[in-house]
Write a protein that holds these residues in place. Sequence first.
Motif, PDB file in Angstrom:
ATOM      1  N   ALA A 124     -10.672  -1.002   9.348  1.00  0.00           N
ATOM      2  CA  ALA A 124      -9.675  -0.304  10.179  1.00  0.00           C
ATOM      3  C   ALA A 124      -8.357  -0.116   9.427  1.00  0.00           C
ATOM      4  O   ALA A 124      -7.710   0.930   9.544  1.00  0.00           O
ATOM      5  CB  ALA A 124      -9.439  -1.080  11.478  1.00  0.00           C
ATOM      6  N   ARG A 125      -7.964  -1.092   8.623  1.00  0.00           N
ATOM      7  CA  ARG A 125      -6.676  -0.981   7.930  1.00  0.00           C
ATOM      8  C   ARG A 125      -6.673   0.107   6.870  1.00  0.00           C
ATOM      9  O   ARG A 125      -5.630   0.592   6.452  1.00  0.00           O
ATOM     10  CB  ARG A 125      -6.223  -2.309   7.329  1.00  0.00           C
ATOM     11  N   ASN A 126      -7.856   0.518   6.409  1.00  0.00           N
ATOM     12  CA  ASN A 126      -7.941   1.526   5.352  1.00  0.00           C
ATOM     13  C   ASN A 126      -7.339   2.863   5.771  1.00  0.00           C
ATOM     14  O   ASN A 126      -6.793   3.589   4.948  1.00  0.00           O
ATOM     15  CB  ASN A 126      -9.385   1.708   4.902  1.00  0.00           C
ATOM     16  N   ARG A 127      -7.406   3.193   7.045  1.00  0.00           N
ATOM     17  CA  ARG A 127      -6.797   4.444   7.516  1.00  0.00           C
ATOM     18  C   ARG A 127      -5.275   4.386   7.406  1.00  0.00           C
ATOM     19  O   ARG A 127      -4.622   5.395   7.175  1.00  0.00           O
ATOM     20  CB  ARG A 127      -7.253   4.773   8.930  1.00  0.00           C
ATOM     21  N   ILE A 128      -4.695   3.184   7.531  1.00  0.00           N
ATOM     22  CA  ILE A 128      -3.243   3.020   7.394  1.00  0.00           C
ATOM     23  C   ILE A 128      -2.856   3.152   5.919  1.00  0.00           C
ATOM     24  O   ILE A 128      -1.864   3.809   5.596  1.00  0.00           O
ATOM     25  CB  ILE A 128      -2.787   1.673   7.985  1.00  0.00           C
ATOM     26  N   LEU A 129      -3.646   2.546   5.042  1.00  0.00           N
ATOM     27  CA  LEU A 129      -3.418   2.707   3.597  1.00  0.00           C
ATOM     28  C   LEU A 129      -3.344   4.188   3.238  1.00  0.00           C
ATOM     29  O   LEU A 129      -2.411   4.631   2.577  1.00  0.00           O
ATOM     30  CB  LEU A 129      -4.581   2.090   2.811  1.00  0.00           C
ATOM     31  N   ALA A 130      -4.328   4.942   3.692  1.00  0.00           N
ATOM     32  CA  ALA A 130      -4.374   6.376   3.383  1.00  0.00           C
ATOM     33  C   ALA A 130      -3.237   7.123   4.070  1.00  0.00           C
ATOM     34  O   ALA A 130      -2.635   8.020   3.485  1.00  0.00           O
ATOM     35  CB  ALA A 130      -5.725   6.957   3.807  1.00  0.00           C
ATOM     36  N   GLY A 131      -2.919   6.735   5.283  1.00  0.00           N
ATOM     37  CA  GLY A 131      -1.889   7.435   6.053  1.00  0.00           C
ATOM     38  C   GLY A 131      -0.481   7.244   5.525  1.00  0.00           C
ATOM     39  O   GLY A 131       0.368   8.123   5.676  1.00  0.00           O
ATOM     40  N   LEU A 132      -0.216   6.119   4.893  1.00  0.00           N
ATOM     41  CA  LEU A 132       1.116   5.850   4.348  1.00  0.00           C
ATOM     42  C   LEU A 132       1.351   6.546   3.011  1.00  0.00           C
ATOM     43  O   LEU A 132       2.479   6.593   2.534  1.00  0.00           O
ATOM     44  CB  LEU A 132       1.325   4.342   4.147  1.00  0.00           C
TER      45      LEU A 132
END
Length: 169
Positions: A124-132
């Motif tokens: 789930a955290r991978n989408r935040i990595l990409a989004g930032l």
Amino acid sequence: MPVPPKLLYLTGQADCLTLPSIAVVGSRAMTPYGAAVCRYVVEHCVRAGFAIVSGLATGIDAVAHETTLLHHGITIAVLGGGTDEAVIFPAAHRQLAKRIVTAGGALVSEYPSNTVALRHHFIARNRILAGLSLATVIVEAAERSGAINTAHHALEANRPVFAVPGSIF
């Protein structure tokens, strides 16, 4: 379409989230070549003025954070658990997490204080990595890995993905 987090928890400097940034992710079981590529790419990104976003995991992530700090850059660690020291995972990276914050970076998570990192949190955290990040660089990744999952999220967000297909040296 990726689902954005409802809330982000942060330890460190919130303003670093507004900096142009590049995500650098890859294998936990990196090779010496992968580590060298990561150091090379990160050093040049930092010199160009980018913050580096990664996941504080063992392997490429840790090398990305360490290299950023070595070159006096700003790095952001996106976590799969809470941002408080007691639950930083892996525990061996608690000192690295402190150094990230001390150097003006941040620890970011969608999970509240004292949330222990669980396997499904990392995906789930991978989408935040990409989004930032403005773009994502993949260094050494298995076909089915968190790094490839991050690449998919970056592509869904219309962001470039760069991969290291062979020797750059």
